[in-house]
Design a protein around this motif. Structure first.
Motif, mmCIF file in Angstrom:
data_model
loop_
_atom_site.group_PDB
_atom_site.id
_atom_site.type_symbol
_atom_site.label_atom_id
_atom_site.label_comp_id
_atom_site.label_asym_id
_atom_site.label_seq_id
_atom_site.Cartn_x
_atom_site.Cartn_y
_atom_site.Cartn_z
ATOM 1 N N UNK A 1 0.840 -1.194 0.000
ATOM 2 C CA UNK A 1 0.000 0.000 0.000
ATOM 3 C C UNK A 1 0.878 1.248 0.000
ATOM 4 N N UNK A 2 0.612 2.171 -0.924
ATOM 5 C CA UNK A 2 1.433 3.373 -1.027
ATOM 6 C C UNK A 2 1.145 4.324 0.127
ATOM 7 N N UNK A 3 2.136 5.152 0.422
ATOM 8 C CA UNK A 3 2.005 6.149 1.470
ATOM 9 C C UNK A 3 2.190 7.532 0.877
ATOM 10 N N UNK A 4 1.542 8.499 1.474
ATOM 11 C CA UNK A 4 1.722 9.884 1.041
ATOM 12 C C UNK A 4 3.054 10.406 1.556
ATOM 13 N N UNK A 5 3.676 11.283 0.788
ATOM 14 C CA UNK A 5 4.961 11.839 1.197
ATOM 15 C C UNK A 5 4.802 13.013 2.158
ATOM 16 N N UNK A 6 3.597 13.561 2.228
ATOM 17 C CA UNK A 6 3.250 14.571 3.231
ATOM 18 C C UNK A 6 1.906 14.174 3.826
ATOM 19 N N UNK A 7 1.514 14.824 4.901
ATOM 20 C CA UNK A 7 0.216 14.535 5.508
ATOM 21 C C UNK A 7 -0.898 14.902 4.541
ATOM 22 N N UNK A 8 -1.851 14.009 4.386
ATOM 23 C CA UNK A 8 -2.979 14.274 3.500
ATOM 24 C C UNK A 8 -3.817 15.421 4.051
ATOM 25 N N UNK A 9 -4.267 16.348 3.190
ATOM 26 C CA UNK A 9 -5.092 17.455 3.681
ATOM 27 C C UNK A 9 -6.425 16.950 4.209
ATOM 28 N N UNK A 10 -7.008 17.646 5.172
ATOM 29 C CA UNK A 10 -8.304 17.211 5.700
ATOM 30 C C UNK A 10 -9.408 17.371 4.657
ATOM 31 N N UNK A 11 -10.461 16.589 4.804
ATOM 32 C CA UNK A 11 -11.612 16.673 3.900
ATOM 33 C C UNK A 11 -12.504 17.829 4.341
ATOM 34 N N UNK A 12 -12.739 18.770 3.441
ATOM 35 C CA UNK A 12 -13.681 19.854 3.732
ATOM 36 C C UNK A 12 -15.093 19.294 3.760
ATOM 37 N N UNK A 13 -15.889 19.750 4.707
ATOM 38 C CA UNK A 13 -17.264 19.263 4.789
ATOM 39 C C UNK A 13 -18.177 20.372 5.283
ATOM 40 N N UNK A 14 -19.468 20.172 5.063
ATOM 41 C CA UNK A 14 -20.483 21.139 5.465
ATOM 42 C C UNK A 14 -21.444 20.466 6.438
ATOM 43 N N UNK A 15 -21.843 21.187 7.446
ATOM 44 C CA UNK A 15 -22.802 20.670 8.416
ATOM 45 C C UNK A 15 -24.132 20.354 7.739
ATOM 46 N N UNK A 16 -24.775 19.293 8.192
ATOM 47 C CA UNK A 16 -26.131 18.968 7.767
ATOM 48 C C UNK A 16 -27.077 19.376 8.895
ATOM 49 N N UNK A 17 -28.048 20.211 8.598
ATOM 50 C CA UNK A 17 -28.951 20.742 9.618
ATOM 51 C C UNK A 17 -29.652 19.622 10.370
ATOM 52 N N UNK A 18 -29.632 19.709 11.698
ATOM 53 C CA UNK A 18 -30.336 18.746 12.526
ATOM 54 C C UNK A 18 -29.706 17.381 12.593
ATOM 55 N N UNK A 19 -28.412 17.274 12.235
ATOM 56 C CA UNK A 19 -27.763 15.967 12.197
ATOM 57 C C UNK A 19 -26.312 16.098 12.621
ATOM 58 N N UNK A 20 -25.745 15.005 13.119
ATOM 59 C CA UNK A 20 -24.317 14.960 13.403
ATOM 60 C C UNK A 20 -23.511 14.616 12.157
ATOM 61 N N UNK A 21 -24.176 14.173 11.112
ATOM 62 C CA UNK A 21 -23.504 13.825 9.858
ATOM 63 C C UNK A 21 -23.083 15.102 9.128
ATOM 64 N N UNK A 22 -22.125 14.948 8.232
ATOM 65 C CA UNK A 22 -21.643 16.087 7.458
ATOM 66 C C UNK A 22 -21.578 15.712 5.980
#
Length: 231
Positions: free
Chosen positions: A1-22
């Motif tokens: 399994x390949x590895x990244x040479x730097x830390x992978x950037x975080x995934x941008x996400x948007x809040x979903x109203x009334x939920x803990x999911x994004x």
């Protein structure tokens, strides 16, 4: 399994109203001049121009709440209130009849614009990237799924600065409604889950200053409030 040479950037996400999911954000497309009154105030001709699009980086999407710092390199930061379309299914060359099937939900966003940089780029025939695609330039409200709000074809869209009404319109005034926007985008690129589309802004765009309080909303979707911080 390949590895990244730097830390992978975080995934941008948007809040979903009334939920803990994004909702994870893949790409951000924006429709230019999709309300006739705004097209006219920007020097366009809504009766002759087909829709055109530009992009913002995914990590320009931030919550439309709290404080957003005044960006560098500008003295003319503008607000553009927009309904945001969240894509939940893949589609290429999608017909208007099938376009709604791709929509996961809707939100409210502000296309922040360094108008002076955009104007300079236009004058020189250069891309708009530095005027549109800067850090934190796409504040977005929590998304609401279609199962809750349905497919909105009408409803008030508005924005105030320090309590002063700056922008007001109705979704029915869009030159290219949601199904046409999806059709046009999918003719050029394959839309995929996680894509956001800012659907255009009504007239009244204008400048903001540090310390300003910005509120806005789209009827049937939600409202937001944030403050412009210091540079």
């Amino acid at each position: 399994m390949s590895q990244f040479v730097i830390s992978a950037p975080p995934v941008t996400s948007v809040e979903v109203a009334g939920s803990d999911a994004r909702f994870p954000v893949r790409r951000v497309f924006c429709v230019g001049r999709n309300y006739a009154d705004h097209a006219l105030e920007m020097g366009g001709n809504p009766d002759r121009e087909p829709p055109f699009f530009f992009q913002k980086p995914s990590d320009a999407v931030v919550p439309a709440s709290g404080q957003i710092p005044y960006p560098p390199l500008t003295s003319d930061l503008h607000h553009e209130i927009e309904m945001v379309i969240a894509i939940g299914k893949e589609g290429t060359n999608v017909s208007t009849d099938d376009a709604r099937d791709l929509v996961w939900g809707y939100g409210v966003g502000v296309d922040l614009t360094r108008r002076d940089l955009q104007a300079a780029a236009k004058k020189l025939g250069r891309p708009w990237d530095w005027g549109k695609g800067f850090d934190l330039s796409a504040p977005t409200s929590p998304l609401r799924p279609v199962s809750e709000v349905g497919h909105l074809e009408a409803g008030r869209i508005w924005l105030t600065v320090n309590g002063e009404l700056r922008q007001e319109g109705d979704l029915r005034q869009m030159i290219w409604p949601v199904v046409d926007i999806i059709r046009y985008v999918s003719e050029s690129v394959t839309l995929k889950p996680g894509d956001l589309i800012f659907s255009g802004t009504p007239a009244g765009v204008g400048a903001m200053q540090p310390g300003d309080t910005v509120r806005g909303g789209v009827e049937g979707i939600g409202e937001f409030e944030f403050r412009i911080g210091d540079a």
